[in-house]
Design an enzyme around this catalytic site. Structure first.
Site, PDB file in Angstrom:
ATOM      1  N   ASP A 184      -5.693  25.562 -62.998  1.00  0.00           N
ATOM      2  CA  ASP A 184      -5.081  26.868 -62.728  1.00  0.00           C
ATOM      3  C   ASP A 184      -4.359  27.406 -63.959  1.00  0.00           C
ATOM      4  O   ASP A 184      -3.609  26.672 -64.616  1.00  0.00           O
ATOM      5  CB  ASP A 184      -4.060  26.742 -61.599  1.00  0.00           C
ATOM      6  CG  ASP A 184      -4.664  26.294 -60.281  1.00  0.00           C
ATOM      7  OD1 ASP A 184      -5.645  25.531 -60.303  1.00  0.00           O
ATOM      8  OD2 ASP A 184      -4.132  26.701 -59.231  1.00  0.00           O
ATOM      9  N   HIS A 199      -3.322  31.106 -63.710  1.00  0.00           N
ATOM     10  CA  HIS A 199      -2.487  32.079 -62.996  1.00  0.00           C
ATOM     11  C   HIS A 199      -1.877  33.158 -63.888  1.00  0.00           C
ATOM     12  O   HIS A 199      -0.664  33.384 -63.864  1.00  0.00           O
ATOM     13  CB  HIS A 199      -1.380  31.342 -62.243  1.00  0.00           C
ATOM     14  CG  HIS A 199      -1.837  30.747 -60.947  1.00  0.00           C
ATOM     15  ND1 HIS A 199      -2.290  31.514 -59.895  1.00  0.00           N
ATOM     16  CD2 HIS A 199      -1.945  29.456 -60.534  1.00  0.00           C
ATOM     17  CE1 HIS A 199      -2.636  30.727 -58.883  1.00  0.00           C
ATOM     18  NE2 HIS A 199      -2.452  29.474 -59.251  1.00  0.00           N
ATOM     19  N   ASP A 239      -8.392  30.083 -60.026  1.00  0.00           N
ATOM     20  CA  ASP A 239      -7.031  30.617 -60.009  1.00  0.00           C
ATOM     21  C   ASP A 239      -6.645  31.180 -61.378  1.00  0.00           C
ATOM     22  O   ASP A 239      -5.732  30.696 -62.051  1.00  0.00           O
ATOM     23  CB  ASP A 239      -6.032  29.557 -59.530  1.00  0.00           C
ATOM     24  CG  ASP A 239      -6.024  29.428 -58.007  1.00  0.00           C
ATOM     25  OD1 ASP A 239      -6.958  29.940 -57.360  1.00  0.00           O
ATOM     26  OD2 ASP A 239      -5.104  28.799 -57.462  1.00  0.00           O
ATOM     27  N   ASP A 255      -2.838  36.201 -60.418  1.00  0.00           N
ATOM     28  CA  ASP A 255      -1.652  36.090 -59.545  1.00  0.00           C
ATOM     29  C   ASP A 255      -0.556  35.249 -60.194  1.00  0.00           C
ATOM     30  O   ASP A 255      -0.810  34.402 -61.051  1.00  0.00           O
ATOM     31  CB  ASP A 255      -2.010  35.498 -58.169  1.00  0.00           C
ATOM     32  CG  ASP A 255      -2.784  36.466 -57.292  1.00  0.00           C
ATOM     33  OD1 ASP A 255      -2.687  37.683 -57.519  1.00  0.00           O
ATOM     34  OD2 ASP A 255      -3.495  35.999 -56.377  1.00  0.00           O
ATOM     35  N   ARG A 256       0.647  35.490 -59.750  1.00  0.00           N
ATOM     36  CA  ARG A 256       1.854  34.755 -60.162  1.00  0.00           C
ATOM     37  C   ARG A 256       2.317  35.127 -61.574  1.00  0.00           C
ATOM     38  O   ARG A 256       3.461  35.516 -61.780  1.00  0.00           O
ATOM     39  CB  ARG A 256       1.637  33.236 -60.087  1.00  0.00           C
ATOM     40  CG  ARG A 256       1.153  32.730 -58.734  1.00  0.00           C
ATOM     41  CD  ARG A 256       2.248  32.708 -57.710  1.00  0.00           C
ATOM     42  NE  ARG A 256       1.860  31.916 -56.548  1.00  0.00           N
ATOM     43  CZ  ARG A 256       2.619  31.756 -55.476  1.00  0.00           C
ATOM     44  NH1 ARG A 256       3.805  32.329 -55.407  1.00  0.00           N
ATOM     45  NH2 ARG A 256       2.202  31.028 -54.451  1.00  0.00           N
ATOM     46  N   ASN A 290      -8.977  29.650 -54.798  1.00  0.00           N
ATOM     47  CA  ASN A 290      -8.522  30.343 -53.589  1.00  0.00           C
ATOM     48  C   ASN A 290      -7.856  31.678 -53.894  1.00  0.00           C
ATOM     49  O   ASN A 290      -7.789  32.565 -53.034  1.00  0.00           O
ATOM     50  CB  ASN A 290      -7.574  29.451 -52.774  1.00  0.00           C
ATOM     51  CG  ASN A 290      -6.312  29.092 -53.522  1.00  0.00           C
ATOM     52  OD1 ASN A 290      -6.364  28.488 -54.597  1.00  0.00           O
ATOM     53  ND2 ASN A 290      -5.160  29.450 -52.982  1.00  0.00           N
ATOM     54  N   HIS A 291      -7.386  31.863 -55.128  1.00  0.00           N
ATOM     55  CA  HIS A 291      -6.779  33.148 -55.490  1.00  0.00           C
ATOM     56  C   HIS A 291      -7.810  34.187 -55.922  1.00  0.00           C
ATOM     57  O   HIS A 291      -7.443  35.352 -56.116  1.00  0.00           O
ATOM     58  CB  HIS A 291      -5.739  32.963 -56.592  1.00  0.00           C
ATOM     59  CG  HIS A 291      -4.411  32.511 -56.078  1.00  0.00           C
ATOM     60  ND1 HIS A 291      -3.339  33.364 -55.870  1.00  0.00           N
ATOM     61  CD2 HIS A 291      -3.976  31.287 -55.692  1.00  0.00           C
ATOM     62  CE1 HIS A 291      -2.312  32.681 -55.400  1.00  0.00           C
ATOM     63  NE2 HIS A 291      -2.672  31.422 -55.282  1.00  0.00           N
ATOM     64  N   HIS A 297     -12.495  23.616 -57.169  1.00  0.00           N
ATOM     65  CA  HIS A 297     -11.112  24.066 -57.276  1.00  0.00           C
ATOM     66  C   HIS A 297     -10.182  23.261 -56.380  1.00  0.00           C
ATOM     67  O   HIS A 297      -9.166  22.739 -56.829  1.00  0.00           O
ATOM     68  CB  HIS A 297     -10.979  25.546 -56.920  1.00  0.00           C
ATOM     69  CG  HIS A 297      -9.552  26.005 -56.950  1.00  0.00           C
ATOM     70  ND1 HIS A 297      -8.853  26.162 -58.126  1.00  0.00           N
ATOM     71  CD2 HIS A 297      -8.669  26.307 -55.947  1.00  0.00           C
ATOM     72  CE1 HIS A 297      -7.609  26.542 -57.857  1.00  0.00           C
ATOM     73  NE2 HIS A 297      -7.471  26.628 -56.535  1.00  0.00           N
ATOM     74  N   ARG A 299      -1.046  23.968 -45.819  1.00  0.00           N
ATOM     75  CA  ARG A 299      -1.215  25.285 -46.433  1.00  0.00           C
ATOM     76  C   ARG A 299      -1.666  26.335 -45.416  1.00  0.00           C
ATOM     77  O   ARG A 299      -1.559  27.536 -45.680  1.00  0.00           O
ATOM     78  CB  ARG A 299      -2.269  25.220 -47.552  1.00  0.00           C
ATOM     79  CG  ARG A 299      -1.880  24.432 -48.787  1.00  0.00           C
ATOM     80  CD  ARG A 299      -3.018  24.509 -49.799  1.00  0.00           C
ATOM     81  NE  ARG A 299      -2.844  23.690 -50.974  1.00  0.00           N
ATOM     82  CZ  ARG A 299      -2.327  24.094 -52.130  1.00  0.00           C
ATOM     83  NH1 ARG A 299      -1.880  25.335 -52.238  1.00  0.00           N
ATOM     84  NH2 ARG A 299      -2.241  23.288 -53.163  1.00  0.00           N
ATOM     85  N   HIS A 357      -5.783  23.265 -58.394  1.00  0.00           N
ATOM     86  CA  HIS A 357      -5.193  23.751 -57.133  1.00  0.00           C
ATOM     87  C   HIS A 357      -3.775  23.275 -56.846  1.00  0.00           C
ATOM     88  O   HIS A 357      -3.043  23.957 -56.141  1.00  0.00           O
ATOM     89  CB  HIS A 357      -6.128  23.365 -55.982  1.00  0.00           C
ATOM     90  CG  HIS A 357      -5.825  24.018 -54.670  1.00  0.00           C
ATOM     91  ND1 HIS A 357      -5.534  25.357 -54.534  1.00  0.00           N
ATOM     92  CD2 HIS A 357      -5.793  23.511 -53.397  1.00  0.00           C
ATOM     93  CE1 HIS A 357      -5.346  25.645 -53.258  1.00  0.00           C
ATOM     94  NE2 HIS A 357      -5.493  24.547 -52.552  1.00  0.00           N
TER      95      HIS A 357
END
Length: 298
Positions: free
Chosen positions: A52, A54, A80, A83-84, A112-113, A162, A218, A245
């Site tokens: 990740d 991000h 990923d 995001d973030r 997943n993002h 992932h 989750r 992840h």
């Protein structure tokens, strides 16, 4: 601006975003490349795995400084990308340009993002609105996400994904026949691949019909242990699983007697977690080395 991928890449290395019309064309051209790739991409070592990131753009540049600049290093990114962090637009645009420029040296796995639902909550949508004044670029990229591969097999020995395993998937061939060209569903095999996590301690498994699987806290995917990990590896003639992840404070984690490892590539996650990061370098003999990445300080 005329079409020149090398110019785009150099501009992005300087953290300069591309015009909206260029991003649209970039995504359309990259879809044409990705649609020819199977759900399970085959990659040969030596290769460097990245977890990740991000939207931590400067840390992605640090990874290239340490691991080698494309195309001189073969990279598999495990998802990923957005995001973030503050620079999701710059990060995903750069990686998309690199994929289009050197499609055999850059592999992009879906995380997943990489979904419409998640990016509307965790920052990418808002960032696109702020930097472009509308949601068009978000739409171009989230449509592109539907084309990303679901997993990678390195030299018929290392399975890369992932998230993790699924109680519905026993063989690699079952991944190959999934319909990946869609939004990540809330449940099912595709969701499990991007959402599931390994556990390192015994846990109470109430549903014994699924063996060493348990519902994930989750809210999507499963948590799984060494029994199903061993069974999946043996069934498919593999030796190791590598995934991303999960935040690892040391930058990586090795579990289940070296059957599985997690690589995390966003140092000081969200600019406050204080964690280290790493990339996983896999040599020609499939030897594995976690190269630790320090946070970039502006």
């Amino acid at each position: 601006m005329s079409w020149d991928l090398d110019v785009f890449i150099e501009r992005l290395y300087r953290k300069q975003i591309l015009p909206e019309n260029i991003v649209k064309e970039l995504c359309e051209k990259t879809k044409e490349v990705l649609v020819r790739e199977g759900n399970v991409s085959t990659v040969s070592a030596p290769v460097t795995l990245v977890g990740d990131v991000h939207g931590q753009f400067y840390d992605v540049l640090e990874i290239f400084k340490i691991g080698g600049w494309p195309p001189f290093t073969n990279y598999v990114f495990l998802g990923d990308y957005v995001d973030r962090g503050y620079y999701s637009v710059e990060t995903i645009t750069l990686l998309t340009c690199l994929k289009l420029r050197w499609p055999n040296r850059i592999t992009l796995v879906r995380g997943n993002h990489e979904s419409r639902a998640v990016t509307q909550t965790y920052g990418f949508y808002t960032e696109c609105m702020r930097k472009y004044g509308n949601a068009n670029v978000w739409t171009y990229f989230t449509d592109l996400f539907d084309y990303l591969v679901l997993s990678v097999v390195i030299d018929d020995a290392i399975f890369c994904v992932h998230g993790g395993l699924s109680p519905s998937i026993h063989t690699i061939d079952q991944i190959r026949v999934l319909d990946r060209f869609r939004e990540i569903p809330h449940e099912g095999s595709m969701a499990d691949l991007v959402w599931s996590d390994p556990i390192s301690t015994p846990t109470l498994i109430e549903d014994t019909t699924k063996g060493d699987f348990s519902i994930s806290p989750r809210g999507a995917g499963y948590i799984f242990g060494p029994l199903v990990t061993r069974k999946f590896l043996d069934t498919n003639g593999l030796g190791h699983i590598c995934r991303a992840h999960q935040l690892c404070m040391e930058g990586y984690q090795i579990l289940f007697d070296d059957m599985l490892s997690t690589v995390w590539s966003a140092p000081n996650y969200c600019y406050r977690a204080g964690n280290m990061a790493s990339v996983l370098e896999i040599g020609e003999g499939l030897q594995r080395y976690f190269n630790v990445v320090q946070e970039y300080f502006m």
